[in-house]
Design an enzyme around this catalytic site. Structure first.
Site, PDB file in Angstrom:
ATOM      1  N   HIS A  41      45.104  22.560  48.534  1.00 44.98           N
ATOM      2  CA  HIS A  41      45.111  23.175  47.198  1.00 44.98           C
ATOM      3  C   HIS A  41      46.106  22.478  46.270  1.00 44.98           C
ATOM      4  O   HIS A  41      47.259  22.242  46.657  1.00 44.98           O
ATOM      5  CB  HIS A  41      45.462  24.656  47.302  1.00 44.98           C
ATOM      6  CG  HIS A  41      45.675  25.312  45.977  1.00 44.98           C
ATOM      7  ND1 HIS A  41      44.625  25.596  45.125  1.00 44.98           N
ATOM      8  CD2 HIS A  41      46.804  25.693  45.329  1.00 44.98           C
ATOM      9  CE1 HIS A  41      45.117  26.150  44.020  1.00 44.98           C
ATOM     10  NE2 HIS A  41      46.416  26.214  44.117  1.00 44.98           N
ATOM     11  N   ASP A  63      42.263  25.818  51.549  1.00 47.41           N
ATOM     12  CA  ASP A  63      42.453  25.947  50.105  1.00 47.41           C
ATOM     13  C   ASP A  63      43.157  27.289  49.846  1.00 47.41           C
ATOM     14  O   ASP A  63      43.551  27.990  50.787  1.00 47.41           O
ATOM     15  CB  ASP A  63      41.091  25.852  49.399  1.00 47.41           C
ATOM     16  CG  ASP A  63      41.200  25.437  47.944  1.00 47.41           C
ATOM     17  OD1 ASP A  63      42.325  25.336  47.412  1.00 47.41           O
ATOM     18  OD2 ASP A  63      40.142  25.218  47.313  1.00 47.41           O
ATOM     19  N   HIS A  75      36.674  28.868  48.209  1.00 46.38           N
ATOM     20  CA  HIS A  75      36.085  29.610  47.085  1.00 46.38           C
ATOM     21  C   HIS A  75      34.712  29.036  46.783  1.00 46.38           C
ATOM     22  O   HIS A  75      34.350  27.967  47.289  1.00 46.38           O
ATOM     23  CB  HIS A  75      37.000  29.490  45.852  1.00 46.38           C
ATOM     24  CG  HIS A  75      37.287  28.062  45.513  1.00 46.38           C
ATOM     25  ND1 HIS A  75      36.406  27.283  44.802  1.00 46.38           N
ATOM     26  CD2 HIS A  75      38.334  27.258  45.846  1.00 46.38           C
ATOM     27  CE1 HIS A  75      36.908  26.063  44.683  1.00 46.38           C
ATOM     28  NE2 HIS A  75      38.064  26.014  45.319  1.00 46.38           N
ATOM     29  N   HIS A 105      35.127  27.553  41.054  1.00 49.79           N
ATOM     30  CA  HIS A 105      35.210  26.279  40.340  1.00 49.79           C
ATOM     31  C   HIS A 105      34.812  25.174  41.294  1.00 49.79           C
ATOM     32  O   HIS A 105      34.686  25.403  42.502  1.00 49.79           O
ATOM     33  CB  HIS A 105      36.622  26.033  39.784  1.00 49.79           C
ATOM     34  CG  HIS A 105      37.649  25.818  40.848  1.00 49.79           C
ATOM     35  ND1 HIS A 105      38.165  26.850  41.605  1.00 49.79           N
ATOM     36  CD2 HIS A 105      38.244  24.690  41.312  1.00 49.79           C
ATOM     37  CE1 HIS A 105      39.042  26.370  42.476  1.00 49.79           C
ATOM     38  NE2 HIS A 105      39.108  25.059  42.333  1.00 49.79           N
ATOM     39  N   GLU A 125      32.829  22.731  46.690  1.00 49.12           N
ATOM     40  CA  GLU A 125      33.792  22.043  47.550  1.00 49.12           C
ATOM     41  C   GLU A 125      33.416  22.153  49.027  1.00 49.12           C
ATOM     42  O   GLU A 125      33.598  21.200  49.793  1.00 49.12           O
ATOM     43  CB  GLU A 125      35.201  22.588  47.276  1.00 49.12           C
ATOM     44  CG  GLU A 125      35.664  22.227  45.874  1.00 49.12           C
ATOM     45  CD  GLU A 125      36.988  22.873  45.486  1.00 49.12           C
ATOM     46  OE1 GLU A 125      37.806  23.171  46.375  1.00 49.12           O
ATOM     47  OE2 GLU A 125      37.196  23.096  44.275  1.00 49.12           O
ATOM     48  N   GLU A 146      42.376  29.597  46.772  1.00 49.91           N
ATOM     49  CA  GLU A 146      41.726  30.634  45.966  1.00 49.91           C
ATOM     50  C   GLU A 146      40.995  31.670  46.816  1.00 49.91           C
ATOM     51  O   GLU A 146      40.780  32.808  46.369  1.00 49.91           O
ATOM     52  CB  GLU A 146      40.754  29.979  44.968  1.00 49.91           C
ATOM     53  CG  GLU A 146      41.431  29.185  43.861  1.00 49.91           C
ATOM     54  CD  GLU A 146      41.765  27.756  44.248  1.00 49.91           C
ATOM     55  OE1 GLU A 146      41.671  27.412  45.460  1.00 49.91           O
ATOM     56  OE2 GLU A 146      42.134  26.964  43.361  1.00 49.91           O
TER      57      GLU A 146
END
Ligand SMILES: [Zn+2]
Length: 281
Positions: free
Chosen positions: A65, A13, A110, A122, A141, A15
């Site tokens: 992402h 990802d 993240h 998030h 996630e 972030e």
């Protein structure tokens, strides 16, 4: 499970990549994105080098992402296959399969929605999802994707990201090896390792994780699977109840159950896509 990690799957990802602290860094329509997609490749290649040092022979990377086409292909270490583009049935974990991989590694991850001192925290879609609760446990996630790997019998052995993401991963998989590359001051500010230092840390920790994969069991979620979702506003809960498997719990909460975990993950991702159509109501 092999003791030697010959086949390694990496979900990456953005972030949680080194020095990323702001949405403009991970938004392909923003001028700063070009710099950070290179940074993403830097963190990834450090993990690949660690895997190679531990003896990996096949490495498959899933760009996870946004539109899933962030990594510039020529910047990715040539030892790895790259899965890119979207949509795909298994999303961030596209390519994971039964009996093929010895280990999964997560890079650039993240923390879940609502985390204090979590950089850009998030859960899949910050504009619609307030919380995902799987079998009674709020899950981000990492937890979702580690459970899909676990369903396929593959242990989640390594995660690189901000300190909050590392702590979250350890709460789901206590034996996981982590590489924290930044410590949040707030949601959009952090104390960061120099990229050279974070790459060295990722390479070293990834190697150590793969040299000791026997200590990690695949992360498992009991079946049948109950998925509760808390949405940002009631219009989102209204519209996801169009799905035949969805029940309403209260103004912002819905609930569904599935016999098996892969179906649960697809079912929750489908509901998030549909909720996005109610974003501006
Ligand atoms: Zn992302």
């Amino acid at each position: 499970m092999a003791n030697k990690p010959e086949r390694v799957f990496i979900s990456i990802d953005m972030e949680g990549i080194s020095s990323v602290v702001d949405w403009t860094h991970v938004d392909m329509n923003h001028a700063e994105y070009g710099y950070y997609r290179k940074m993403m490749a830097g963190d990834l290649n450090a993990a690949i080098e660690g895997a190679l040092a531990a003896g990996a022979k096949e490495i498959v990377v899933s760009d996870s992402h946004g539109g899933m086409r962030n990594l510039p292909p020529e910047d990715v270490h040539e030892a790895a296959y790259l899965i890119r583009g979207s949509p795909k049935p298994d999303g961030m974990m596209e390519g994971i399969e039964d009996g093929h991989y010895d280990a999964v590694m997560f890079v650039g991850y993240h923390s879940m929605a609502g985390t204090e001192r979590g950089i850009l925290a998030h859960t899949i879609a910050g504009s619609t999802v307030d919380a995902v609760i799987i079998n009674g446990r709020e899950t981000g996630e990492f937890g979702m994707n580690a459970a899909l790997a676990g369903w396929h019998g593959v242990p989640s052995v390594f995660l690189a990201g901000d300190a909050a993401a590392c702590a979250e991963a350890e709460s789901f998989v206590p034996e996981i090896t982590t590489a924290p590359v930044k410590w949040a001051v707030g949601r959009n500010s952090a104390k960061c390792l120099h990229p050279n230092k974070s790459r060295a840390l990722i390479k070293q920790k990834a190697k150590e994780a793969l040299e000791d994969i026997g200590k990690v069991s695949p992360h498992w979620v009991n079946e049948p699977v109950e998925v509760k979702m808390r949405w940002v506003n009631p219009a989102m809960a209204d519209i996801v109840c169009v799905l035949p498997y969805m029940d309403r719990v209260d103004g912002k909460t819905t609930r569904c159950t599935f016999d098996d975990y892969p179906s649960a993950l697809r079912g929750l991702r489908a509901s998030i896509s549909i909720a996005g159509t109610a974003e501006r109501r």
